[in-house]
Design an enzyme around this catalytic site. Sequence first.
Site, mmCIF file in Angstrom:
data_model
loop_
_atom_site.group_PDB
_atom_site.id
_atom_site.type_symbol
_atom_site.label_atom_id
_atom_site.label_comp_id
_atom_site.label_asym_id
_atom_site.label_seq_id
_atom_site.Cartn_x
_atom_site.Cartn_y
_atom_site.Cartn_z
ATOM 1 N N ASP A 200 0.812 -1.215 0.000
ATOM 2 C CA ASP A 200 0.000 0.000 0.000
ATOM 3 C C ASP A 200 0.850 1.273 0.000
ATOM 4 O O ASP A 200 2.076 1.212 0.072
ATOM 5 C CB ASP A 200 -0.948 -0.008 1.212
ATOM 6 C CG ASP A 200 -0.221 0.267 2.531
ATOM 7 O OD1 ASP A 200 0.897 -0.254 2.728
ATOM 8 O OD2 ASP A 200 -0.769 1.015 3.366
ATOM 9 N N GLU A 203 3.403 1.386 2.564
ATOM 10 C CA GLU A 203 4.437 0.345 2.438
ATOM 11 C C GLU A 203 4.378 -0.680 3.561
ATOM 12 O O GLU A 203 5.401 -1.214 3.982
ATOM 13 C CB GLU A 203 5.841 0.984 2.414
ATOM 14 C CG GLU A 203 5.921 2.265 1.640
ATOM 15 C CD GLU A 203 7.345 2.774 1.447
ATOM 16 O OE1 GLU A 203 7.880 3.392 2.370
ATOM 17 O OE2 GLU A 203 7.911 2.535 0.367
HETATM 18 C C1 NOJ Z 1 8.909 3.352 6.315
HETATM 19 C C2 NOJ Z 1 7.620 3.384 5.601
HETATM 20 O O1 NOJ Z 1 7.690 4.154 4.491
HETATM 21 C C3 NOJ Z 1 6.538 3.814 6.546
HETATM 22 O O2 NOJ Z 1 5.346 4.044 5.897
HETATM 23 C C4 NOJ Z 1 6.393 2.689 7.487
HETATM 24 O O3 NOJ Z 1 5.403 2.974 8.436
HETATM 25 C C5 NOJ Z 1 7.729 2.415 8.163
HETATM 26 N N1 NOJ Z 1 8.824 2.305 7.232
HETATM 27 C C6 NOJ Z 1 7.665 1.139 8.910
HETATM 28 O O4 NOJ Z 1 7.704 0.060 8.030
HETATM 29 C C1 NOJ Z 2 6.826 6.812 4.166
HETATM 30 C C2 NOJ Z 2 5.464 6.895 3.579
HETATM 31 O O1 NOJ Z 2 4.640 6.015 4.271
HETATM 32 C C3 NOJ Z 2 5.479 6.559 2.113
HETATM 33 O O2 NOJ Z 2 4.201 6.782 1.592
HETATM 34 C C4 NOJ Z 2 6.482 7.394 1.382
HETATM 35 O O3 NOJ Z 2 6.535 6.994 0.039
HETATM 36 C C5 NOJ Z 2 7.850 7.310 2.013
HETATM 37 N N1 NOJ Z 2 7.790 7.537 3.434
HETATM 38 C C6 NOJ Z 2 8.806 8.331 1.409
HETATM 39 O O4 NOJ Z 2 8.331 9.625 1.641
#
Ligand code: NOJ
Ligand code: NOJ
Length: 427
Positions: A200, A203
Amino acid sequence: MMAAILPMGTEVEARETDQAQRVQRLQSIHDRRAYAMENLLSNLNEVGAAAGAVIASPSRSTPDYFYHWVRDAGLVMAALIAEVDDPAWDDATRSQIERHIRAWIAFESRLQETPNRSGGLGEPRFMADGRADDGEWGRPQNDGPALRASAMVAFAWREIWNGRRNEVLRTLYRGELPARTPIKKDLEFVAHHWREASFDIWEEVKGTHFFTRSVQHRALLDGADLAEELGDVDAAKFYRQQAHAIAQDFGEFRDPVRGFTRPTIHQVDGWTHKASGLDVSVLLGAIHGRMRKDSAVYRATELLERDFLQRYPLNAKATLNVARAGLAPAIGRYPEDVYDGVGFAGGNPWFLATHAYAEWHCRTDGLRSSSTGGRELGLRYLERSMHHQGPYGSMSEQYRRTDGYMQGARDLTWSYASFLSAARACL
Ligand code: NOJ
Ligand code: NOJ
């Protein structure tokens, strides 16, 4: 009774003060908009990144966001393409924006050809120099190619209107198969793979997502119009058929008991479970999918807004009632979120989520009664964001649920882009 003792002209003066306050309020949003553009462009000029790369943030540790995420880049570029011809920007800014858009197109065209662990176009992110990232990550993420395609289609139309049709055929879209141009590659990928499970927008969860589906739907419709314009008529028909098939499934996201749109169905993997069924990704899907008004999305959006109003200590004095004084609530990703931007000490409000509410309220102005929102509430969401920004309008990824101080990756490119789009909708 009181009115009788007021000197003549007071009412007029009060109206004038109101007017002056309104002007001042809009002026400060204008000022922050200029900062957002400046800060965004500064990220695109960061040393150590390839031309055309859109680093998520200049932060290289705790957290390391010095990567090019295809999703973030697509959304950032869509915002820039919406801005490029705005008279608010001087010629130097405009040509800088244009140069970055063209560099991004060239960069993405290379990435599409770069072997990676997803084995296709759903690779979520690349190193800032364009190499593949071979670490463990939630893959694939199939929203990326769709967002990239929609942004490129918007730019292709601008090129066509400016008499550069041949440029478009050379660098953006040509009907031949196998595809050799970036938009065509993405559309073929989306049209043939949208049914597959992917990770999603956050991620974290692998399954079928409303956000991913709605931007895929949008990309296919946008792409079909361009394909038709460029004489690729059968492809246009095929893309529209696939878009139609995606739309037929939208009803599945509706929670049968609670009646609102859920972010994910058919979860197959991932580490979070959202008992609330609420997530700002649904609103982001409606915004970036440019969906029509939909009561189940509307319901999900309202329930989430009320949840955050109660959930964050920071929102103790916030209000959704525009008849009362106060800022709009700070908004996060979803109620169960624990990611604090570096580790897992608990979820916080995010700038981009707060901006989504600003944009949505401003866009639905007139559909709602003035006491429950509309543009006034949208402006208050922008002001909520502004309240937590740093000097020169700087914005990280999050701001703390307790005291509102910025938290997580500094100068998040997506925070700036989403402020620009929300301000566009509200001003
Ligand atoms: C980085 C991801 O982009 C973020 O959305 C996520 O919550 C954390 N890692 C934990 O997996
Ligand atoms: C975490 C976010 O959850 C994700 O949507 C995003 O792509 C990355 N950070 C990088 O900004």
